[in-house]
Structure formats: structure tokens, C-alpha cells
Scaffold this motif. Sequence first.
Motif, PDB file in Angstrom:
ATOM      1  N   ILE A 223     -37.650  26.829  35.682  1.00  0.00           N
ATOM      2  CA  ILE A 223     -38.919  26.208  36.076  1.00  0.00           C
ATOM      3  C   ILE A 223     -39.308  25.166  35.030  1.00  0.00           C
ATOM      4  N   GLY A 224     -39.683  23.988  35.489  1.00  0.00           N
ATOM      5  CA  GLY A 224     -40.080  22.909  34.584  1.00  0.00           C
ATOM      6  C   GLY A 224     -38.944  21.974  34.233  1.00  0.00           C
ATOM      7  N   GLU A 225     -37.713  22.421  34.416  1.00  0.00           N
ATOM      8  CA  GLU A 225     -36.562  21.562  34.149  1.00  0.00           C
ATOM      9  C   GLU A 225     -36.279  20.681  35.366  1.00  0.00           C
ATOM     10  N   GLU A 226     -35.670  19.506  35.113  1.00  0.00           N
ATOM     11  CA  GLU A 226     -35.306  18.627  36.227  1.00  0.00           C
ATOM     12  C   GLU A 226     -34.133  19.207  37.001  1.00  0.00           C
ATOM     13  N   ASP A 227     -33.960  18.697  38.224  1.00  0.00           N
ATOM     14  CA  ASP A 227     -32.853  19.170  39.058  1.00  0.00           C
ATOM     15  C   ASP A 227     -31.523  18.829  38.401  1.00  0.00           C
ATOM     16  N   SER A 228     -30.564  19.753  38.475  1.00  0.00           N
ATOM     17  CA  SER A 228     -29.239  19.512  37.912  1.00  0.00           C
ATOM     18  C   SER A 228     -28.289  18.937  38.964  1.00  0.00           C
ATOM     19  N   PHE A 229     -28.850  18.379  40.030  1.00  0.00           N
ATOM     20  CA  PHE A 229     -28.069  17.807  41.132  1.00  0.00           C
ATOM     21  C   PHE A 229     -28.886  16.679  41.741  1.00  0.00           C
ATOM     22  N   GLU A 230     -28.272  15.899  42.587  1.00  0.00           N
ATOM     23  CA  GLU A 230     -28.968  14.809  43.275  1.00  0.00           C
ATOM     24  C   GLU A 230     -29.139  15.168  44.746  1.00  0.00           C
ATOM     25  N   ILE A 231     -30.291  14.825  45.294  1.00  0.00           N
ATOM     26  CA  ILE A 231     -30.532  15.016  46.730  1.00  0.00           C
ATOM     27  C   ILE A 231     -31.187  13.748  47.258  1.00  0.00           C
ATOM     28  N   ALA A 232     -30.632  13.189  48.302  1.00  0.00           N
ATOM     29  CA  ALA A 232     -31.141  11.919  48.830  1.00  0.00           C
ATOM     30  C   ALA A 232     -30.805  11.818  50.308  1.00  0.00           C
ATOM     31  N   LYS A 233     -31.599  11.025  51.031  1.00  0.00           N
ATOM     32  CA  LYS A 233     -31.340  10.793  52.449  1.00  0.00           C
ATOM     33  C   LYS A 233     -30.025  10.046  52.611  1.00  0.00           C
ATOM     34  N   SER A 234     -29.289  10.414  53.639  1.00  0.00           N
ATOM     35  CA  SER A 234     -28.065   9.679  53.962  1.00  0.00           C
ATOM     36  C   SER A 234     -28.459   8.335  54.545  1.00  0.00           C
ATOM     37  N   ARG A 235     -27.675   7.308  54.253  1.00  0.00           N
ATOM     38  CA  ARG A 235     -27.928   5.993  54.841  1.00  0.00           C
ATOM     39  C   ARG A 235     -27.461   6.022  56.283  1.00  0.00           C
ATOM     40  N   SER A 236     -28.414   5.971  57.206  1.00  0.00           N
ATOM     41  CA  SER A 236     -28.076   6.119  58.620  1.00  0.00           C
ATOM     42  C   SER A 236     -27.606   4.800  59.218  1.00  0.00           C
ATOM     43  N   ILE A 237     -26.942   4.914  60.359  1.00  0.00           N
ATOM     44  CA  ILE A 237     -26.504   3.729  61.097  1.00  0.00           C
ATOM     45  C   ILE A 237     -27.721   2.906  61.517  1.00  0.00           C
ATOM     46  N   GLY A 238     -28.828   3.600  61.876  1.00  0.00           N
ATOM     47  CA  GLY A 238     -30.036   2.891  62.293  1.00  0.00           C
ATOM     48  C   GLY A 238     -30.585   1.995  61.196  1.00  0.00           C
ATOM     49  N   GLU A 239     -30.562   2.479  59.937  1.00  0.00           N
ATOM     50  CA  GLU A 239     -31.066   1.680  58.829  1.00  0.00           C
ATOM     51  C   GLU A 239     -30.190   0.456  58.600  1.00  0.00           C
ATOM     52  N   SER A 240     -28.880   0.644  58.657  1.00  0.00           N
ATOM     53  CA  SER A 240     -27.956  -0.480  58.475  1.00  0.00           C
ATOM     54  C   SER A 240     -28.139  -1.492  59.597  1.00  0.00           C
ATOM     55  N   LEU A 241     -28.312  -0.981  60.821  1.00  0.00           N
ATOM     56  CA  LEU A 241     -28.482  -1.851  61.972  1.00  0.00           C
ATOM     57  C   LEU A 241     -29.781  -2.637  61.883  1.00  0.00           C
TER      58      LEU A 241
END
Length: 412
Positions: free
Chosen positions: A260-278
Motif C-alpha cells: 500500500i502506498g507504493e506505485e504499481d510494479s506493472f503498466e496498465i493502459a487502454k489498447s489502441r483500438s482500430i476506431g481510434e486509428s480510423l
Amino acid sequence: MNLLENIKEALNSVKVNLLRTILTGTIIAIGITSLVGMLTAIDGIKSQIEESFSGLGANNFDIKSKVGGTMVQEGKSEKIFPLVKYKEALAFQSEFRNSGVSTVFSTVSGAVEVKRGSKKTNPNVRVTGVDDFYFNIKGIKIEKGRNFSNTEVTYGNNVCIVGIDVVETLFGKDENPLNDYISFYGKRYTIVGILEKQGSVGGDSGPDRAIFIPVENASRLDSNGTFRYTITASGTDPLKLEYEMGQATGVMRKIRKDRIGEEDSFEIAKSRSIGESLEQVAGYLRIGGFTIGFITLLGAAIGLMNIMMVSVTERTREIGIRKALGATPLRIRQQFLIEAIVICILGGILGVFLGIGIGNIVANAIGPGGFLIPWLWILVAFIICVIVGLASGYFPAYKASKLDPIESLRYE
């Protein structure tokens, strides 16, 4: 002469000079057709593609190892976090199963030479370890054969799914690759599926030049523990994506034993969708379409101004009579400006209908879809019509208001 009478007089002038109105309105209509037509076609094509690829990446997010160790101030480096291990990825997948579907995968190598008898590929084939959910979540279709079974994924059998480039290199046209064998890393793998041709973008053939093996099988090749495992989770609802990402973060912190209080030891992010690229590509196309339409409208505005100047010259005696009867320069300017705006709006109405029709015809010719009415571009088109009318009509109106009434009455 009040404003209402001025409007009636301007409309009557437009009606009397019908041929001039039609020709001038047609010039404006061509410009508006160009603008609305291109933008309608772009939106229509984009809508069809989005419908075809709906859901691919729209509610996905990735969990992967955190990159660190770069130098910062005072010679200190960032904290280096351990890689996400295969067992941790499987533990997350098991716990997240109640919230949504997820897939665990890892790239084994991007430079593998594959053999079949005396034939072999260039050492540029990418081998990836995946599970049975991977192809569905990533939107990759298997054209022939089948997906991995749960048993094959669990026990890490020597089976594989290959891209079309690998098949064309190692097999003849009359040969059936399914249930045949290929070799790499000194092991023999049975082909159980062939991927649909994806095509290349920027020189990268992607899945076409790739081999997929069960992720359990791939983990056995990780003798040094250096593989980077990635988890792609598919949420149940795009509107609840942030909530589900928060849940996933809590699950992963528990598995990784982050305090508790420590930063995440991994990355989590939204996938770049086809809709965003389009959407990004469609944005550039809209800018191009708007620019071409604006240039066309600029030419139309110059043509309208020229015709209005001719109209002022033709109606010099009429202007002189109006001034003699007490019309002020303001009223004269209003009449010519109203005429110009009315002509532009009439041309704009025609242009909007033509633009919507042509745009939808082009969009449906490329791929079948519905009928799109771009209300935003219709509003923009009418605003532009009024602006063009004001800009094109102001100078002729100003010139008409400055005519001397006595000299105007003498004009033949």
C-alpha cells in the motif's frame, strides 16, 4: 423604405432576374456540393469500416511489464521492476475471469528460421506464444483449420497456427499444410490452423509472416526468464472500462504483492483500438476535403461578386430612382446584400442535396451501408453560404450606395 420592404424588393429582384439567379446559384451549389459531398463520403466510409470492425480494441486494455532504469537527476536511476512472470499472468487471468475474458501472450522471437524438409524460410519469422482466447480478442481470423484447444494450451503441445507467407514459402500450391509438420528451435510442430491473409503495412507483414504456438509451450523456451508476458483483457462494457481497469489493477497488485502506498510494479493502459486509428485518418481526410471545398467556394465567391458588380452597373438608373425617392445608402446596401445572401442560400440548398446524394453514392459504391445525413456539415454549409453572400455582396452593395442619384438617372 423599411427593412421588410427592402427584403421584399430584394426577393422580387431575385425572381425577376431568374436566369442570373440560377447561374449564380449554380456556382455556389458546385462549391457546396464539393464540400458536403466529400465530407459526407468520408463520414460514410468511416461509419462502414467502424461497423465492420466494431468492438475490436474498443474495450480492451493491456497489462505488461513496467519499463524503468533510465537515468534521472543526481545520477540516480529509476527503480527497476521485475518482469511480469508467466505464472503471475495466469493467476491474473484466473481471477479476472469473473469480470471479463483475457489472453496471455509473449513474443518468443522475431527472427526465426522455419524448416520443412529441404525448404526453409528467411530468418525473419516471428514466433509468439498465445492461448485460445488470443485470436478472438485481437480480431485475427483463422481461414483454414482450427484454433488451439484448451488441452493443447494447458499442456503446451507442439502444435502451431501459421501465417499465409510461411505456408507459401514452405508448401506448394497443391499441398495441404494442415496436419503437416514444420520445424524450428530443433522441434517439430504440427500445423492445425492457417490465418486469413492480413496484408502488409509499412513493410511489416504482421500475422502473415508469423507462427503462433501455445503459450505454455513458449514458456518452456524461456530458459533465462527474460520473456515479456502481456495480458490483454476485454471488458464487458466500454462505458465501464475505467472501472474494470481499476479492478484489474487491484487484482494485479495483489498478485505482484505491491505494498500500500507504493506505485504499481506493472503498466496498465487502454489498447489502441482500430476506431481510434480510423478516427485519426478520417480527421486528416476531413481537413483535406474541407480545404478543397473551401478553395472551390472561394472561386464561387469571386464569380458571385463579379455578377453582382455587373448587376449594379445594369441597375444604375433603378438605384438613382430609389435614391431620388429617399432611399438612404444603408437601404441600398441592405438590398444588394440581401440579394447576394438569398442567391447563396438557394445555391447552398441545391448544393447540400447534391452533396448528400453524391457522398452517399460514393460511400455505398465502396461498400454497402446505410444513408448518412451529415447534419453538422449541413449547418456549416449554410453558415458558409451566409458568409460568402456577405463577403461577395458587400463591395458591390457599397459601390451602389455611393452612386450619385443625378448621374444615375442620366445613365443609359
